[in-house]
Design an enzyme around this catalytic site. Structure first.
Site, short mmCIF file in Angstrom:
data_model
loop_
_atom_site.label_atom_id
_atom_site.label_comp_id
_atom_site.label_asym_id
_atom_site.label_seq_id
_atom_site.Cartn_x
_atom_site.Cartn_y
_atom_site.Cartn_z
N LYS A 83 30.19 6.31 -13.95
CA LYS A 83 30.77 7.64 -13.87
C LYS A 83 31.00 8.21 -15.28
O LYS A 83 30.60 9.32 -15.59
CB LYS A 83 32.11 7.56 -13.12
N ARG A 120 40.31 8.13 -12.52
CA ARG A 120 39.18 7.69 -11.69
C ARG A 120 38.65 6.36 -12.19
O ARG A 120 38.39 6.21 -13.38
CB ARG A 120 38.06 8.73 -11.76
N GLY A 176 36.21 -1.29 -2.98
CA GLY A 176 37.25 -2.24 -3.36
C GLY A 176 37.98 -1.77 -4.60
O GLY A 176 39.12 -2.14 -4.85
N MET A 224 39.94 0.90 -7.05
CA MET A 224 40.99 1.86 -6.74
C MET A 224 40.45 3.26 -6.49
O MET A 224 39.55 3.72 -7.17
CB MET A 224 41.99 1.91 -7.89
N ARG A 242 24.85 10.93 -10.24
CA ARG A 242 24.21 9.60 -10.28
C ARG A 242 22.91 9.69 -9.50
O ARG A 242 22.70 10.63 -8.72
CB ARG A 242 25.13 8.54 -9.67
N HIS A 281 11.23 -19.20 14.79
CA HIS A 281 9.86 -19.00 15.26
C HIS A 281 9.63 -17.55 15.67
O HIS A 281 8.63 -16.93 15.33
CB HIS A 281 9.59 -19.95 16.43
N SER A 319 -3.44 -23.78 -3.20
CA SER A 319 -2.61 -22.74 -2.61
C SER A 319 -1.23 -23.36 -2.43
O SER A 319 -1.10 -24.42 -1.82
CB SER A 319 -3.19 -22.30 -1.26
N CYS A 332 0.79 -19.22 -0.19
CA CYS A 332 0.66 -18.78 1.20
C CYS A 332 1.92 -19.05 2.01
O CYS A 332 1.92 -18.94 3.22
CB CYS A 332 -0.54 -19.45 1.85
N TYR A 341 -3.27 -14.77 -6.66
CA TYR A 341 -2.99 -13.91 -5.51
C TYR A 341 -1.77 -14.42 -4.75
O TYR A 341 -1.36 -15.57 -4.91
CB TYR A 341 -4.20 -13.84 -4.56
P1 ADP Z 1 34.68 8.41 -5.79
O1 ADP Z 1 34.06 7.41 -6.69
O2 ADP Z 1 35.38 7.84 -4.64
O3 ADP Z 1 33.75 9.52 -5.47
P2 ADP Z 1 35.79 10.18 -7.71
O4 ADP Z 1 36.49 9.68 -8.92
O5 ADP Z 1 34.42 10.65 -7.90
O6 ADP Z 1 35.87 9.04 -6.64
O7 ADP Z 1 36.72 11.31 -7.14
C1 ADP Z 1 37.00 11.61 -5.80
C2 ADP Z 1 37.00 13.13 -5.62
O8 ADP Z 1 37.90 13.76 -6.49
C3 ADP Z 1 35.65 13.71 -5.90
O9 ADP Z 1 35.32 14.65 -4.92
C4 ADP Z 1 35.81 14.37 -7.23
O10 ADP Z 1 34.97 15.46 -7.33
C5 ADP Z 1 37.27 14.77 -7.23
N1 ADP Z 1 37.79 14.83 -8.59
C6 ADP Z 1 37.85 13.82 -9.46
N2 ADP Z 1 38.32 14.23 -10.66
C7 ADP Z 1 38.56 15.55 -10.53
C8 ADP Z 1 39.06 16.55 -11.43
N3 ADP Z 1 39.34 16.25 -12.68
N4 ADP Z 1 39.18 17.79 -10.95
C9 ADP Z 1 38.86 18.07 -9.67
N5 ADP Z 1 38.40 17.19 -8.79
C10 ADP Z 1 38.25 15.94 -9.21
MG MG Z 2 32.72 10.42 -6.70
#
Ligand code: ADP
Ligand code: MG
Ligand code: MG
Length: 945
Positions: A68, A138, A147, A149, A390, A508, A832, A899, A919
């Site tokens: 990210k 984030r 898993g 946060m 991404r 099988h 083979s 094979c 091959y």
């Molecule tokens: P995930 O990996 O679960 O997608 P994100 O970190 O991308 O988590 O964020 C979850 C949501 O919060 C996303 O829709 C993202 O666009 C929104 N979001 C994250 N940071 C901001 C921000 N600074 N302003 C507005 N929306 C945000």
């Molecule tokens: Mg996201």
């Protein structure tokens, strides 16, 4: 955790520190982290990277900044509108765990200047009572990881700053909506106020629901809540937190921030994250980054919103703007499913300017990243902001179309296009398909292993004989068995699909299904098969023979009743010669990809096939020969099995020869059919391999029946079956040991091959038989069999007055054979690798018995992958490598192939490319996968030059 971060740690700094204190032991012992620390020291201990007006990182820094963070930086660099922020590096995570959950001493300072930079760029201030800066926190590993946060939005709000936000924006509702969201998210993810096992709903949602009912006596939309409602929610939320977590909600923005950052790092070691990493082999040392980013608001009113989109359609690959959005919402609403989002195309009407900007961004993203992007955006008062991008996940169908289209658009070259198609997904394109609308109406009753991809629908039959009879009458048949054995083969051929209650992906049923391209679901434990009553019971409901059932072998689902299917356009075009299918885009794209593969590949791809039909299919898919014909499979068909059994039961050489003479014409015809289907390509033909008892009937009734049909006493059959019993048949009287014990069997097989070769050659078709002697451990074994083969060749050539072009070689499938490959290559013209048996004998592990311990072994990571599916390259792979080196030392032009089942496995194919085989060979429907994997292996081994 917040405290720990706030408190300047007294732990001495890592290398390079002037601290007078000696470096404490624990810090040193953490060796993994130690090497990282020295990297950090060299970089000058930079733990925080800005993005915004000034950007420190870029897209290539995923290991340090997480996926990210690196892409946020990259988007800033190419001028996309990204709210400013900073990334706390993955090295901090590593440090944190290597140093008893404490932070690098300089981190706090760096974060402070990070926040200061945000303040400067936004003109807002963190915790300010006039114009407060709010941020999101984030998590961000290299790849998104369940898993970890969840994101926290609107951090920095408290009872004072919320008023400031309300005054500043003139929008109290918006300010309080942000605040209640923040308290809710923070309480949930940082303070752990979550659903208890005895609760049905999230506690915060329950509070919202209660308030709605108290005040409105019904469920109203969140957007209808008034300022006063929202204020009340904040109070109740804080009460809930106090109750459940025993803590006061932190009101200082810095305490909030440090708590949130600590929670992200803490979540790296939570159970779910650990389990996920184990499953996907992600090293713990990678760590996660944390992104702190200035908020933009999608919830300020009707001119704002939030959405997720793909630059092209990830389901079918069409080049169209694809995604969804919500008006007046913050990001998490779109995925949370609280409200149903609208298609992104509707933005065109709702907010034309923002839509045009998004279109521009869509183009920029693809031009820059040169792949389909999956991105998140927020619109604040008509202005678009980018929050993430991404590479988009995609189906096999979409991957194919993306790759072909983007090459045409000159975004990528043809080699990159090859690499963009995941080889292990390609089979999805060949599978017959269920009509989607029909599936929606069907009732799913059980699930099992998706062993043979595709969709099949038919009337259920519980044994091969009745399945064949029904198919002969023109019925569509689904063969349902507890498990299958070679005796069921005819039924499996007749059936549209195979469903078993027991057995795994290398059972099988699964093996045969793959070889024949049959749809198969195996190991569906909920399916209770009663052979006596001829019923199948699932979940208390009974199905009789003749009732309809349907299976989806791509996902492993079983449905009651009939669901309509159609063959894939690729199969229809290549195998059925359907002209309409050949005109489809899917077909043409597939052919283009295969053509590129042919240009890129070094290894060729052959097939494992036992019949002319399988051979023709494989050739249609681009196989350039047969890598393995299992002659014994031919002995099960029709009444041949009787002649085979007569041969086994014979007590004298004369009787045995007489029975073999009955088998000879069958074999000759089979081989002739295969040679014709090969159109001049070579055919590796393996002589009889399995232990003889596999051909004999085991029940009393079957033995009595056989006795009657071939006119011998039942007692003798019984006796012979007993006599052939072995304690460990896999290591018993089988392979070349049979041909050495009974040379007349090999002589018959050799004669059948050469007579067939003579016939087909006279028809004007080139024939190149390669006779393969199985299970050779000693050169002398091979020599004895080679002599028998040459003798038959001499006889047939002089009888038929032809000159035949043939080779004799061996299967390397026993460690001794691999280790003495230099000796064996003196006699063998080709090797083979029989990697199924080589894995069994190399690991001393019976594949058929491995079900009782192998899954546990995988869980414990004693083995990373199932060694019968993906070659154990460090162990068994060494045997292959040794045999390659020794064999070629003796005979430089020794032809080398593989094979085993591994011949169709992309990861194994990568290994075979590295050791330099000529091959790989795999089942017919796996040929395209192997061609793609071989091309990719060649490109990546050469470094894609
Ligand atoms: P995930 O990996 O679960 O997608 P994100 O970190 O991308 O988590 O964020 C979850 C949501 O919060 C996303 O829709 C993202 O666009 C929104 N979001 C994250 N940071 C901001 C921000 N600074 N302003 C507005 N929306 C945000
Ligand atoms: Mg996201
Ligand atoms: Mg073998």
């Amino acid at each position: 955790m917040a405290k720990k971060l706030a408190r300047k740690t007294s732990r001495p700094a890592p290398r390079g520190s002037r601290s007078a204190k000696p470096v404490s032991k624990p810090a040193r012992r953490a060796s993994g982290a130690g090497s990282r620390e020295s990297t950090v020291a060299r970089r000058g201990g930079k733990y925080v990277y800005f993005f915004g007006r000034k950007t420190d990182g870029n897209g290539s820094m995923k290991p340090l900044l997480g996926g990210k963070g690196a892409n946020l930086a990259e988007m800033c660099r190419i001028g996309l509108p990204v709210p400013p922020g900073f990334t706390i590096t993955t090295e901090v995570c590593t440090y944190y765990y290597a140093n008893k959950r404490t932070y690098p001493p300089t981190l706090r300072k760096e974060m402070e200047s990070g926040v200061a930079a945000l303040e400067q760029q936004t003109g807002k201030k963190f915790g300010d009572l006039k114009n407060p800066l709010l941020v999101s926190v984030r998590s961000g590993a290299r790849d998104s990881m369940p898993g970890m946060m969840d994101t926290i939005l609107n951090l920095g709000l408290n009872d004072q700053t919320v008023d400031a936000l309300a005054t500043k924006t003139g929008n109290a509702r918006f300010a309080w909506d942000c605040y209640r969201r923040f308290v809710q998210m923070y309480g949930d993810v940082v303070l752990g106020v979550q659903k208890r096992p005895d609760e049905d709903h999230e506690p915060f949602e329950t509070v919202i629901e209660q308030l709605k009912h108290e005040r409105y006596h019904q469920d109203i939309e969140d957007t209808k809540l008034t300022v006063d409602d929202l204020k009340e929610l904040v109070v109740r939320f804080k009460g809930l937190i106090k109750d459940r977590a025993g803590k006061q909600f932190p009101s200082s923005p810095w305490d909030q921030l440090l708590g949130a950052v600590g929670a992200v790092f803490g979540s790296w070691m939570n159970d779910r994250a650990i389990v996920y990493r184990r499953k996907y082999n992600i090293p713990t040392e990678w760590g996660t980054a944390v992104n702190v980013q200035a908020m933009v608001y999608g919830n300020t009113g009707e001119n704002s919103g939030s959405g997720v989109a793909f630059t092209r359609n990830p389901a079918n690959g069409v080049k169209e703007f694809y995604g969804e959005f919500l008006i007046n919402a913050q990001g998490e609403d779109v995925v949370a499913g609280v409200r149903t989002p609208e298609p992104v195309a509707d933005l065109k009407k709702a907010m034309p300017k923002a839509y045009a900007e998004l279109e521009r961004i869509r183009q920029t993203l693809e031009k820059h990243f040169k792949d389909v992007q999956d991105f998140e955006f927020t619109i604040e008062d008509g202005v678009v902001y980018m929050l993430q991008t991404r590479n988009g996940k995609r189906t096999a169908m979409a991957a194919l179309k993306f790759s072909i289209d983007m090459q045409k658009e000159k975004l990528i070259d043809w080699k990159t296009a090859i690499m963009r198609n995941p080889a292990d997904q390609l089979e999805q394109l060949l599978a017959p398909v269920f009509d989607l609308a029909e599936v929606a109406k069907a009732k799913a009753i059980a699930s099992g292993l998706p062993a043979g991809p595709g969709a099949a629908s038919g009337k259920i039959y519980l044994n091969a004989e009745r399945a064949v009879a029904a198919a002969d009458k023109g019925e569509k048949v689904l063969l349902v068995r507890i498990e299958t054995s070679p005796e069921d083969l005819r039924g499996m051929i007749a059936a549209e699909g195979i469903l078993t209650a027991r057995g795994g992906v290398s059972s099988h049923a699964a093996l045969v299904a793959r070889q024949m391209g049959k749809v198969c679901v195996c190991g569906a434990a909920a399916v209770d098969v009663d052979y006596q009553a001829r019923t199948v019971t699932v979940d208390g409901r009974s199905y009789k023979e003749g009732d309809w059932m349907s299976i989806d072998g791509t996902i492993g689902k079983v449905y009651a009743g009939q669901v309509k299917t159609a063959p894939s356009e690729i199969v229809a075009g290549l195998i059925e010669g359907n002209e309409e299918a050949k005109k489809t885009e899917k077909f043409r794209n597939f052919q283009q990809l295969m053509k590129w593969c042919a240009d890129a590949t070094r290894m060729s791809v052959r097939t494992n096939a036992d019949t002319p039909e399988q051979t023709a299919n494989a050739v249609a898919f681009g196989a350039v020969g047969i890598g393995l014909t299992r002659t014994e499979h031919m002995f099960f068909e029709g009444d041949r099995i009787d002649a085979m059994r007569e041969m086994i039961l014979a007590e004298t050489l004369e009787d045995r020869k007489a029975a073999l003479a009955k088998l000879l014409p069958y074999q000759r015809d089979d081989f002739a059919g295969i040679f014709r289907a090969l159109k001049g390509y070579p055919a590796t033909i393996r002589f009889l391999d399995p232990p003889l008892h596999e051909f004999l009937p085991h029940t009393k009734e079957q033995q009595a029946e056989l006795a009657k049909s071939i006119g011998v006493p039942a007692a003798r059959i019984h006796q012979r079956v007993q006599g052939l019993h072995e304690f460990n048949p896999m290591l018993g009287f089988r392979g070349c040991r049979l041909g050495i014990g009974y040379p007349e069997i090999s002589a018959m097989q050799a004669r059948a091959v050469f007579e067939a070769a003579a016939i087909v050659q006279k028809e004007g078709i080139k024939v190149r038989p390669e006779i393969m002697i199985p299970l050779v451990a000693f050169k002398k074994e091979l020599d004895l069999q080679i002599e028998v083969v040459h003798q038959a060749a001499r006889e047939v050539q002089s009888e038929q007055k032809v000159k035949l072009n043939y080779m004799v070689g061996t299967m390397i499938e026993i460690p001794r054979g691999a280790l003495t490959a230099d000796e064996i290559a003196q006699s063998a013209e080709f090797f083979s690798f029989g990697t199924n048996d080589l894995t069994q004998t190399g690991l001393g592990m019976s594949r058929d018995d491995s079900g009782s311990f192998l899954p546990h072994y995988q869980e414990l990571e004693i083995v990373k992958k199932n060694p019968f599916a993906t070659i154990d390259d460090t162990g068994v792979g060494q045997l292959v490598a040794i045999a390659v080196t020794k064999g070629r030392a003796t005979r430089p032009n020794l032809k080398l192939g593989i094979c085993g089942e591994h011949g169709g496995d992309p990861a194994s194919i990568q290994f075979f490319e590295k050791v330099g085989l000529d091959y790989v060979s795999c089942s017919p429907y796996r040929v395209p996968v192997a061609r793609l994997a071989a091309a990719q292996a060649a490109l990546s081994t050469k470094g894609g030059d």
